[in-house]
Write a protein that holds these residues in place. Structure first.
Motif, PDB file in Angstrom:
ATOM      1  N   GLY A   1       7.728   2.471   0.265  1.00 16.24           N
ATOM      2  CA  GLY A   1       7.164   1.437   1.138  1.00 16.24           C
ATOM      3  C   GLY A   1       7.381   0.038   0.596  1.00 16.24           C
ATOM      4  O   GLY A   1       7.709  -0.885   1.331  1.00 16.24           O
ATOM      5  N   ARG A   2       7.206  -0.111  -0.715  1.00 19.05           N
ATOM      6  CA  ARG A   2       7.277  -1.474  -1.271  1.00 19.05           C
ATOM      7  C   ARG A   2       8.677  -2.073  -1.180  1.00 19.05           C
ATOM      8  O   ARG A   2       8.825  -3.282  -1.051  1.00 19.05           O
ATOM      9  CB  ARG A   2       6.681  -1.537  -2.677  1.00 19.05           C
TER      10      ARG A   2
ATOM     11  N   PHE B   1       8.828  -3.470   2.245  1.00 21.25           N
ATOM     12  CA  PHE B   1       8.042  -4.715   2.352  1.00 21.25           C
ATOM     13  C   PHE B   1       8.826  -5.879   1.733  1.00 21.25           C
ATOM     14  O   PHE B   1       8.919  -6.963   2.290  1.00 21.25           O
ATOM     15  CB  PHE B   1       6.684  -4.516   1.663  1.00 21.25           C
TER      16      PHE B   1
ATOM     17  N   VAL C   1       1.367  -3.486  -2.577  1.00 19.61           N
ATOM     18  CA  VAL C   1       1.335  -4.600  -1.631  1.00 19.61           C
ATOM     19  C   VAL C   1       1.621  -5.927  -2.341  1.00 19.61           C
ATOM     20  O   VAL C   1       2.420  -6.745  -1.871  1.00 19.61           O
ATOM     21  CB  VAL C   1      -0.057  -4.686  -0.951  1.00 19.61           C
TER      22      VAL C   1
ATOM     23  N   LEU D   1      -0.021 -10.347   6.889  1.00 19.51           N
ATOM     24  CA  LEU D   1       0.032  -8.897   6.657  1.00 19.51           C
ATOM     25  C   LEU D   1      -1.272  -8.253   7.125  1.00 19.51           C
ATOM     26  O   LEU D   1      -2.361  -8.735   6.797  1.00 19.51           O
ATOM     27  CB  LEU D   1       0.229  -8.595   5.162  1.00 19.51           C
TER      28      LEU D   1
ATOM     29  N   ILE E   1      -3.107  -4.485   6.990  1.00 23.22           N
ATOM     30  CA  ILE E   1      -3.014  -3.130   6.417  1.00 23.22           C
ATOM     31  C   ILE E   1      -3.891  -2.188   7.231  1.00 23.22           C
ATOM     32  O   ILE E   1      -5.087  -2.433   7.399  1.00 23.22           O
ATOM     33  CB  ILE E   1      -3.481  -3.100   4.937  1.00 23.22           C
TER      34      ILE E   1
ATOM     35  N   GLU F   1       3.087  -5.257   9.615  1.00 27.88           N
ATOM     36  CA  GLU F   1       2.083  -4.182   9.548  1.00 27.88           C
ATOM     37  C   GLU F   1       2.377  -3.285   8.354  1.00 27.88           C
ATOM     38  O   GLU F   1       3.480  -2.744   8.231  1.00 27.88           O
ATOM     39  CB  GLU F   1       2.133  -3.323  10.813  1.00 27.88           C
ATOM     40  N   ASP F   2       1.387  -3.130   7.494  1.00 27.28           N
ATOM     41  CA  ASP F   2       1.497  -2.200   6.376  1.00 27.28           C
ATOM     42  C   ASP F   2       0.970  -0.850   6.850  1.00 27.28           C
ATOM     43  O   ASP F   2      -0.242  -0.657   7.018  1.00 27.28           O
ATOM     44  CB  ASP F   2       0.682  -2.723   5.188  1.00 27.28           C
ATOM     45  N   CYS F   3       1.902   0.072   7.083  1.00 30.10           N
ATOM     46  CA  CYS F   3       1.542   1.406   7.584  1.00 30.10           C
ATOM     47  C   CYS F   3       1.726   2.451   6.483  1.00 30.10           C
ATOM     48  O   CYS F   3       1.965   3.626   6.784  1.00 30.10           O
ATOM     49  CB  CYS F   3       2.404   1.754   8.794  1.00 30.10           C
ATOM     50  N   ALA F   4       1.602   2.013   5.226  1.00 32.52           N
ATOM     51  CA  ALA F   4       1.785   2.942   4.103  1.00 32.52           C
ATOM     52  C   ALA F   4       0.827   4.131   4.209  1.00 32.52           C
ATOM     53  O   ALA F   4       1.136   5.229   3.753  1.00 32.52           O
ATOM     54  CB  ALA F   4       1.587   2.217   2.772  1.00 32.52           C
TER      55      ALA F   4
ATOM     56  N   SER G   1       7.446  -3.662  10.078  1.00 33.81           N
ATOM     57  CA  SER G   1       6.410  -2.841   9.443  1.00 33.81           C
ATOM     58  C   SER G   1       7.052  -1.912   8.422  1.00 33.81           C
ATOM     59  O   SER G   1       8.277  -1.777   8.381  1.00 33.81           O
ATOM     60  CB  SER G   1       5.673  -2.033  10.502  1.00 33.81           C
TER      61      SER G   1
ATOM     62  N   SER H   1       5.003   4.636   4.096  1.00 37.81           N
ATOM     63  CA  SER H   1       5.224   5.333   2.837  1.00 37.81           C
ATOM     64  C   SER H   1       5.200   6.835   3.140  1.00 37.81           C
ATOM     65  O   SER H   1       4.201   7.344   3.642  1.00 37.81           O
ATOM     66  CB  SER H   1       4.099   4.951   1.871  1.00 37.81           C
TER      67      SER H   1
END
Ligand SMILES: Cc1ncc(COP(=O)(O)O)c(C=O)c1O
Length: 293
Positions: free
Chosen positions: A13-14, A17, A46, A86, A88, A114-117, A136, A139
């Motif tokens: 994920g990172r 991002f 993040v 951002l 989350i 959008e953080d969809c981790a 977005s 993870s």
């Protein structure tokens, strides 16, 4: 206008991002939620990309249930230096009305990321989380039994796709029955919810499970005991717990009182697809013994 979803599989994920931040450019100041965790082992998924890309930042407040403090959000978004925001979707749950947040970001001419981790399989208004913002990221290893893996999703036609090929994660990803996994996680959450409603000494962070939400785990707040004590006692009793977001990055201090309180009291109980109802009974029984001691 509905943009086609453009998805690329990456290492995690990172990385996704970080790619988004690079596309937005380095005169970007990003507005972040004031609840961001860090661990010695994994760093901060993040915050590390923000620091690594040399991007300036500010934080908006979250409420006691982790939802966005809209008043503070609307105030902070006015900062002309802010170029991106951002959001989350913590533990798989959609943040506020994400559709409305996307409209607010558009009106203020800010990129919404959008953080969809935690929320690979969740939907809001029948639309997958990750489809509301300009871009977005997801993870894979948090929800699926995989070593790593992340997805980058770009919705804004002005942001270009990466010139990279899939890492092999896509082949593995396609093997999973995602609707079955979603169904099991939801059933486990609801089963645990009924059990926990009877337990004193805890607060349930999400006492309802909206339709189409697929939780990552089951966050609760331990009210009258030290969360670390409970956490380690549970481990001693061989109850596996997910240790997530119990320590905040140093940049978020005690003045963010809601975030600070949550981090000091949170424990995340398992509801993943490999766990059975009888495992859940055991988790609840051990937790009861510890907190009612
Ligand atoms: C909310 C959140 N966003 C992003 C990440 C980064 O995900 P990954 O571990 O796939 O790089 C994590 C995990 O560390 C996370 O908890």
């Amino acid at each position: 206008m509905v943009y086609p979803n453009r998805r690329t599989f990456l290492d995690n994920g990172r990385t996704a991002f970080s790619y988004i931040l690079k596309q937005i450019g380095n005169n970007n100041k990003i507005l972040l939620p004031s609840y961001i965790g860090i661990t010695d082992k994994e760093g901060s998924g993040v915050f590390d990309p923000v620091l690594e890309n040399g991007i300036d930042y500010d934080f908006y407040n979250v409420n006691k249930d982790l939802s966005i403090d809209t008043q503070d959000f609307l105030e902070k978004i006015k900062d002309p230096e802010i170029k991106s925001v951002l959001v989350i979707h913590y533990f798989g749950f959609a943040q506020n009305d994400i559709d409305q947040l996307a409209t607010i970001c558009k009106e203020h001419d800010k990129y919404l990321i959008e953080d969809c981790a935690h929320s690979l399989l969740s939907k809001f208004n029948n639309k997958g989380l990750g489809s509301f913002g300009d871009a977005s990221f997801f993870s894979l290893h948090k929800i699926l039994p995989m070593e790593g893996g992340g997805i980058l999703q770009i919705n804004n036609p002005n942001i270009k796709d990466p010139e990279i090929t899939d890492t092999g994660h896509i082949r593995l990803f396609l093997k999973f029955d995602l609707s079955k996994i979603a169904e099991t996680r939801r059933a486990n959450y609801l089963y645990l919810l009924e059990k926990l409603k009877l337990l004193k000494g805890i607060e349930i962070l999400y006492p309802g499970l909206p339709e189409n939400i697929v939780p990552l785990n089951f966050p609760i707040l331990i009210k009258n005991k030290d969360r670390n004590e409970v956490y380690f006692e549970m481990l001693d009793r061989e109850i596996e717990l997910v240790s997530l977001y119990y320590r905040l990055i140093n940049q978020i201090n005690e003045s963010y009182s809601n975030s600070y309180y949550i981090s000091k009291h949170i424990i995340n109980l398992p509801i993943h697809q490999a766990i059975t109802f009888s495992d859940i009974d055991e988790v609840v029984e051990e937790l009861r013994k510890i907190i009612q001691k």
